[in-house]
Design a protein around this motif. Structure first.
Motif, PDB file in Angstrom:
ATOM      1  N   LEU A  62      21.737 -33.698  -4.724  1.00 20.87           N
ATOM      2  CA  LEU A  62      22.760 -33.673  -5.769  1.00 20.87           C
ATOM      3  C   LEU A  62      22.147 -33.954  -7.137  1.00 20.87           C
ATOM      4  O   LEU A  62      22.489 -33.302  -8.136  1.00 20.87           O
ATOM      5  N   GLN A  63      21.224 -34.901  -7.193  1.00 26.14           N
ATOM      6  CA  GLN A  63      20.557 -35.208  -8.460  1.00 26.14           C
ATOM      7  C   GLN A  63      19.701 -34.038  -8.924  1.00 26.14           C
ATOM      8  O   GLN A  63      19.665 -33.726 -10.119  1.00 26.14           O
ATOM      9  N   ASP A  64      19.040 -33.353  -8.004  1.00 32.56           N
ATOM     10  CA  ASP A  64      18.260 -32.158  -8.366  1.00 32.56           C
ATOM     11  C   ASP A  64      19.174 -31.074  -8.944  1.00 32.56           C
ATOM     12  O   ASP A  64      18.829 -30.408  -9.919  1.00 32.56           O
ATOM     13  N   ARG A  65      20.347 -30.913  -8.336  1.00 33.33           N
ATOM     14  CA  ARG A  65      21.306 -29.911  -8.830  1.00 33.33           C
ATOM     15  C   ARG A  65      21.808 -30.291 -10.224  1.00 33.33           C
ATOM     16  O   ARG A  65      21.940 -29.426 -11.092  1.00 33.33           O
ATOM     17  N   ALA A  66      22.075 -31.564 -10.439  1.00 36.25           N
ATOM     18  CA  ALA A  66      22.519 -32.028 -11.754  1.00 36.25           C
ATOM     19  C   ALA A  66      21.439 -31.745 -12.795  1.00 36.25           C
ATOM     20  O   ALA A  66      21.736 -31.318 -13.911  1.00 36.25           O
ATOM     21  N   LYS A  67      20.195 -31.957 -12.425  1.00 35.63           N
ATOM     22  CA  LYS A  67      19.084 -31.687 -13.337  1.00 35.63           C
ATOM     23  C   LYS A  67      19.008 -30.199 -13.667  1.00 35.63           C
ATOM     24  O   LYS A  67      18.809 -29.813 -14.816  1.00 35.63           O
ATOM     25  N   GLU A  68      19.186 -29.335 -12.644  1.00 37.22           N
ATOM     26  CA  GLU A  68      19.184 -27.881 -12.858  1.00 37.22           C
ATOM     27  C   GLU A  68      20.251 -27.465 -13.864  1.00 37.22           C
ATOM     28  O   GLU A  68      20.062 -26.537 -14.637  1.00 37.22           O
ATOM     29  N   LEU A  69      21.391 -28.144 -13.831  1.00 34.70           N
ATOM     30  CA  LEU A  69      22.521 -27.805 -14.699  1.00 34.70           C
ATOM     31  C   LEU A  69      22.477 -28.535 -16.037  1.00 34.70           C
ATOM     32  O   LEU A  69      23.411 -28.449 -16.825  1.00 34.70           O
ATOM     33  N   ILE A  71      22.774 -31.630 -16.658  1.00 37.65           N
ATOM     34  CA  ILE A  71      23.750 -32.722 -16.732  1.00 37.65           C
ATOM     35  C   ILE A  71      22.964 -34.010 -16.954  1.00 37.65           C
ATOM     36  O   ILE A  71      21.926 -34.226 -16.345  1.00 37.65           O
ATOM     37  N   THR A  72      23.463 -34.852 -17.831  1.00 31.76           N
ATOM     38  CA  THR A  72      22.784 -36.118 -18.099  1.00 31.76           C
ATOM     39  C   THR A  72      23.593 -37.281 -17.552  1.00 31.76           C
ATOM     40  O   THR A  72      24.790 -37.144 -17.267  1.00 31.76           O
ATOM     41  N   GLY A  73      22.945 -38.427 -17.400  1.00 31.35           N
ATOM     42  CA  GLY A  73      23.630 -39.639 -16.980  1.00 31.35           C
ATOM     43  C   GLY A  73      23.971 -39.689 -15.514  1.00 31.35           C
ATOM     44  O   GLY A  73      24.916 -40.358 -15.114  1.00 31.35           O
ATOM     45  N   TYR A  74      23.226 -39.000 -14.674  1.00 28.80           N
ATOM     46  CA  TYR A  74      23.554 -38.942 -13.255  1.00 28.80           C
ATOM     47  C   TYR A  74      22.731 -39.909 -12.391  1.00 28.80           C
ATOM     48  O   TYR A  74      23.075 -40.160 -11.253  1.00 28.80           O
ATOM     49  N   SER A  75      21.668 -40.467 -12.923  1.00 30.41           N
ATOM     50  CA  SER A  75      20.729 -41.218 -12.086  1.00 30.41           C
ATOM     51  C   SER A  75      21.326 -42.493 -11.488  1.00 30.41           C
ATOM     52  O   SER A  75      20.931 -42.896 -10.399  1.00 30.41           O
ATOM     53  N   ASP A  76      22.267 -43.125 -12.138  1.00 35.14           N
ATOM     54  CA  ASP A  76      22.849 -44.368 -11.616  1.00 35.14           C
ATOM     55  C   ASP A  76      24.194 -44.163 -10.924  1.00 35.14           C
ATOM     56  O   ASP A  76      24.827 -45.140 -10.521  1.00 35.14           O
ATOM     57  N   LEU A  77      24.622 -42.918 -10.771  1.00 34.55           N
ATOM     58  CA  LEU A  77      25.933 -42.656 -10.180  1.00 34.55           C
ATOM     59  C   LEU A  77      25.891 -42.752  -8.663  1.00 34.55           C
ATOM     60  O   LEU A  77      24.886 -42.424  -8.028  1.00 34.55           O
ATOM     61  N   LYS A  79      27.240 -41.437  -4.936  1.00 33.78           N
ATOM     62  CA  LYS A  79      27.340 -40.064  -4.444  1.00 33.78           C
ATOM     63  C   LYS A  79      28.667 -39.408  -4.821  1.00 33.78           C
ATOM     64  O   LYS A  79      28.685 -38.297  -5.330  1.00 33.78           O
ATOM     65  N   ASP A  80      29.795 -40.103  -4.612  1.00 35.12           N
ATOM     66  CA  ASP A  80      31.087 -39.505  -4.929  1.00 35.12           C
ATOM     67  C   ASP A  80      31.265 -39.272  -6.430  1.00 35.12           C
ATOM     68  O   ASP A  80      31.873 -38.292  -6.851  1.00 35.12           O
ATOM     69  N   GLU A  81      30.694 -40.154  -7.252  1.00 35.05           N
ATOM     70  CA  GLU A  81      30.764 -39.969  -8.705  1.00 35.05           C
ATOM     71  C   GLU A  81      29.904 -38.792  -9.145  1.00 35.05           C
ATOM     72  O   GLU A  81      30.284 -38.024 -10.032  1.00 35.05           O
ATOM     73  N   LEU A  82      28.757 -38.634  -8.499  1.00 36.97           N
ATOM     74  CA  LEU A  82      27.861 -37.518  -8.810  1.00 36.97           C
ATOM     75  C   LEU A  82      28.504 -36.182  -8.428  1.00 36.97           C
ATOM     76  O   LEU A  82      28.441 -35.208  -9.179  1.00 36.97           O
ATOM     77  N   ILE A  83      29.148 -36.158  -7.276  1.00 37.70           N
ATOM     78  CA  ILE A  83      29.856 -34.947  -6.841  1.00 37.70           C
ATOM     79  C   ILE A  83      30.945 -34.582  -7.845  1.00 37.70           C
ATOM     80  O   ILE A  83      31.082 -33.426  -8.231  1.00 37.70           O
ATOM     81  N   GLU A  84      31.701 -35.565  -8.286  1.00 37.29           N
ATOM     82  CA  GLU A  84      32.760 -35.308  -9.279  1.00 37.29           C
ATOM     83  C   GLU A  84      32.177 -34.751 -10.567  1.00 37.29           C
ATOM     84  O   GLU A  84      32.711 -33.818 -11.157  1.00 37.29           O
ATOM     85  N   LYS A  85      31.065 -35.323 -11.014  1.00 38.42           N
ATOM     86  CA  LYS A  85      30.430 -34.862 -12.245  1.00 38.42           C
ATOM     87  C   LYS A  85      29.947 -33.421 -12.095  1.00 38.42           C
ATOM     88  O   LYS A  85      30.095 -32.602 -13.010  1.00 38.42           O
ATOM     89  N   LEU A  86      29.378 -33.072 -10.949  1.00 37.43           N
ATOM     90  CA  LEU A  86      28.927 -31.706 -10.700  1.00 37.43           C
ATOM     91  C   LEU A  86      30.103 -30.732 -10.666  1.00 37.43           C
ATOM     92  O   LEU A  86      30.031 -29.639 -11.221  1.00 37.43           O
ATOM     93  N   ARG A  87      31.175 -31.122 -10.027  1.00 32.43           N
ATOM     94  CA  ARG A  87      32.334 -30.231  -9.912  1.00 32.43           C
ATOM     95  C   ARG A  87      33.054 -30.034 -11.238  1.00 32.43           C
ATOM     96  O   ARG A  87      33.677 -29.008 -11.446  1.00 32.43           O
ATOM     97  N   ASN A  88      32.965 -31.007 -12.113  1.00 38.72           N
ATOM     98  CA  ASN A  88      33.680 -30.912 -13.386  1.00 38.72           C
ATOM     99  C   ASN A  88      32.799 -30.487 -14.535  1.00 38.72           C
ATOM    100  O   ASN A  88      33.186 -30.570 -15.691  1.00 38.72           O
ATOM    101  N   HIS A  89      31.617 -30.019 -14.215  1.00 36.15           N
ATOM    102  CA  HIS A  89      30.690 -29.552 -15.244  1.00 36.15           C
ATOM    103  C   HIS A  89      31.095 -28.174 -15.731  1.00 36.15           C
ATOM    104  O   HIS A  89      31.506 -27.335 -15.053  1.00 36.15           O
TER     105      HIS A  89
END
Length: 89
Positions: A62-69, A71-77, A79-89
């Motif tokens: 999930l963090q690799d996918r966030a990096k591809e997109l 997205i910032t501020g994902y390293s301390d999230l 799993k469920d918060e990271l998923i939400e951030k990816l889906r709402n990007h």
């Protein structure tokens, strides 16, 4: 509620507004609306669903996918918060 102006780059204003009303981000709504304008809406809908659900991914994936997109501020999230951030990007 005032009408949102999607700007000149959005090719299907009606679909864009429906997507925004459904809670999608401006960027995601514009991408979907433009893809639907370039092809038929049904063919755009058929493209989805090829990837496993985010819930089945590891946090590292999930963090690799966030990096591809970019997205910032994902390293301390969590799993469920990271998923939400990816889906709402």
């Amino acid at each position: 509620m005032p009408e949102r102006d999607p700007g000149p780059s959005v090719k299907d204003d009606e679909l864009y507004e429906k997507l925004r009303d459904a809670g999608n981000s401006k960027e995601k709504s514009a991408r979907i609306a433009n893809a639907a304008a370039n092809e038929s809406r049904s063919s755009v809908g058929e493209k989805g669903g090829q990837s496993p659900a985010y819930e089945d991914w590891t946090v590292d994936e999930l963090q690799d996918r966030a990096k591809e997109l970019d997205i910032t501020g994902y390293s301390d999230l969590k799993k469920d918060e990271l998923i939400e951030k990816l889906r709402n990007h």
